[in-house]
Structures are given as structure tokens and as C-alpha cells.
Design a protein around this motif. Structure first.
Motif, PDB file in Angstrom:
ATOM      1  N   ILE A   1       0.845  -1.199   0.000  1.00 36.67           N
ATOM      2  CA  ILE A   1       0.000   0.000   0.000  1.00 36.67           C
ATOM      3  C   ILE A   1       0.880   1.249   0.000  1.00 36.67           C
ATOM      4  CG2 ILE A   1      -1.740   1.314   1.279  1.00 36.67           C
ATOM      5  CD1 ILE A   1      -2.781  -1.366   2.357  1.00 36.67           C
TER       6      ILE A   1
ATOM      7  N   LYS B   1     -12.673  -6.300   4.083  1.00 36.43           N
ATOM      8  CA  LYS B   1     -11.574  -5.364   4.327  1.00 36.43           C
ATOM      9  C   LYS B   1     -10.856  -5.024   3.028  1.00 36.43           C
ATOM     10  CE  LYS B   1      -9.640  -2.792   7.312  1.00 36.43           C
ATOM     11  NZ  LYS B   1     -10.466  -1.768   7.976  1.00 36.43           N
TER      12      LYS B   1
ATOM     13  N   ILE C   1      -9.914  -1.282   1.426  1.00 39.88           N
ATOM     14  CA  ILE C   1      -8.552  -0.855   1.095  1.00 39.88           C
ATOM     15  C   ILE C   1      -8.464  -0.382  -0.353  1.00 39.88           C
ATOM     16  CG2 ILE C   1      -6.175  -1.681   0.798  1.00 39.88           C
ATOM     17  CD1 ILE C   1      -6.719  -3.521   3.254  1.00 39.88           C
TER      18      ILE C   1
ATOM     19  N   TYR D   1      -2.974   6.332   7.078  1.00 42.80           N
ATOM     20  CA  TYR D   1      -3.897   5.229   6.815  1.00 42.80           C
ATOM     21  C   TYR D   1      -3.230   3.887   7.120  1.00 42.80           C
ATOM     22  CZ  TYR D   1      -6.986   1.972   4.438  1.00 42.80           C
ATOM     23  OH  TYR D   1      -7.823   0.919   4.169  1.00 42.80           O
TER      24      TYR D   1
ATOM     25  N   LEU E   1      -4.398   1.168   9.734  1.00 41.90           N
ATOM     26  CA  LEU E   1      -4.710  -0.185   9.255  1.00 41.90           C
ATOM     27  C   LEU E   1      -3.883  -1.227   9.996  1.00 41.90           C
ATOM     28  CD1 LEU E   1      -6.207  -1.958   7.199  1.00 41.90           C
ATOM     29  CD2 LEU E   1      -4.322  -1.549   5.586  1.00 41.90           C
TER      30      LEU E   1
END
Length: 201
Positions: A89, A157, A161, A187, A191
Motif C-alpha cells: 500500500i 476489508k 482498502i 492510513y 490499518l
């Protein structure tokens, strides 16, 4: 033996021209969308004749798929699908810096092709599902390895995302001054806490 260099030079020039057309198409599509961009506009901005463009791309549809191919390849080359989800990510931020036109183009094409009868709807929907499934797999692997909470619904989830990433791409397109690194960092921190066992205590 005949000298192959002139032929090789022609091939190289052809590939350079093809890449230039793709780069220009990405920029114009990001700005005007596929409805507002013509092959003639792309050819002119790329410095080639309409016939020259059609030599490489036989139709607007083929060119649209070619620019999406470029975006998919960029994603795949820079992804580590067996790595850590949070690192992946974080790596998304690099795409904004590396290929801003690809980001803008993808967002615009996505919005323009939401309807089922739109020309790129099926392809973009398939890519979205692939992204969600890939993130869900990251989560399930983390659960099996004991790194993530077992009670977390990986499929749900994963949708969240991917929605965050798509939303940040759209927000950045509206306002490029957004502090992307800081937003992503916060974020990811949130997370990581949610995925950890500590969040249940």
C-alpha cells in the motif's frame, strides 16, 4: 551477408513512435477522457500523421486497451504480490510520482466507463475484482501466518482498502497538492493497528 542495421533502426524508430503515441494518449485521456479525445488529436500532439498512428493502432478501441495495458504492466512490474500488504500500500504512492499521467488516465477512464455498455466497463471491472482479490489474499495469508486478526473478514476489508486507494487517486486528480505520503502513512498506521491482535484487547 546483408546488413541488418537499417532494418533494426527502422524498428527502433517505430517503437519510439509507438511509445510516444502511448504517452501522449495517456496525457490527453487524463485531461479530456475517451469521449473528448480523438485519434486526430493524439496524432497531432504526438507529431505523427493520422495514417502513422493507425499503422501502430488500428482503432481508438485498440489504443485505449494499449494504454490500459501500459498501466497494468506498470502495476505488475512494481508490485510484490508475495510481500507485505502494508508495504505494498505504501508503494502505491510511488505510482503518483512515477506515472502521474497513468494515474489520471485510469481515474478518468474508470469514471467514464461505469455503465455496463461502456466500451471499457468489462475490462475495468475485471481489473477492480483482481485488485480486491489480490488484497484479500494478502490478508488471508497474514491471518494464516498469525500476523493478522483471525476474526477479520478479508473480503470486506479488501474492498475498503481498494476503495481508499481509488479514492485517493480521484482526490489527488482534483487537488494535486494533497500531502499523499502523509495521508497514506496515517492510513497504513491505522490499518496496521486494526489488523493487529492488540486492537481486539
Amino acid at each position: 551477408m546483408s546488413d541488418q542495421r537499417p532494418y533494426a533502426t527502422l524498428l527502433a524508430k517505430g517503437e519510439d513512435r509507438k511509445q510516444r503515441i502511448l504517452i501522449v494518449a495517456q496525457r490527453l485521456l487524463a485531461r479530456n477522457g475517451w469521449r473528448g479525445t480523438t485519434l486526430a488529436q493524439i496524432a497531432s500532439a504526438a507529431g505523427v500523421s493520422p495514417a502513422g498512428l493507425l499503422h501502430h493502432f488500428e482503432s481508438k478501441d485498440q489504443l485505449l486497451h494499449a494504454v490500459l495495458d501500459a498501466r497494468d504492466i506498470d502495476d505488475d512490474v512494481h508490485a510484490n504480490r508475495s510481500g507485505d500488504l502494508l508495504e505494498e500500500i505504501e508503494r502505491v504512492v510511488q505510482r503518483f510520482e512515477r506515472s502521474p499521467d497513468l494515474v489520471g488516465m485510469y481515474v478518468v477512464l474508470l469514471v467514464e466507463n461505469l455503465e455496463p455498455d461502456a466500451p471499457l466497463h468489462d475490462r475495468l471491472q475485471a481489473r477492480y475484482r483482481f485488485a480486491v482479490d489480490s488484497v484479500a489474499e494478502f490478508l488471508r495469508r497474514g491471518q494464516l501466518e498469525g500476523r493478522y486478526r483471525a476474526d477479520l473478514d478479508a473480503a470486506t476489508k479488501a474492498v475498503e482498502i481498494v476503495a481508499f486507494i481509488n479514492g485517493m487517486e480521484t482526490s489527488w486528480l482534483l487537488d494535486p497538492s494533497i500531502p499523499l505520503k502523509n495521508v497514506f502513512k496515517e492510513y497504513i498506521r491505522s490499518l496496521a493497528l486494526e489488523l493487529s491482535h492488540e486492537s481486539t484487547n
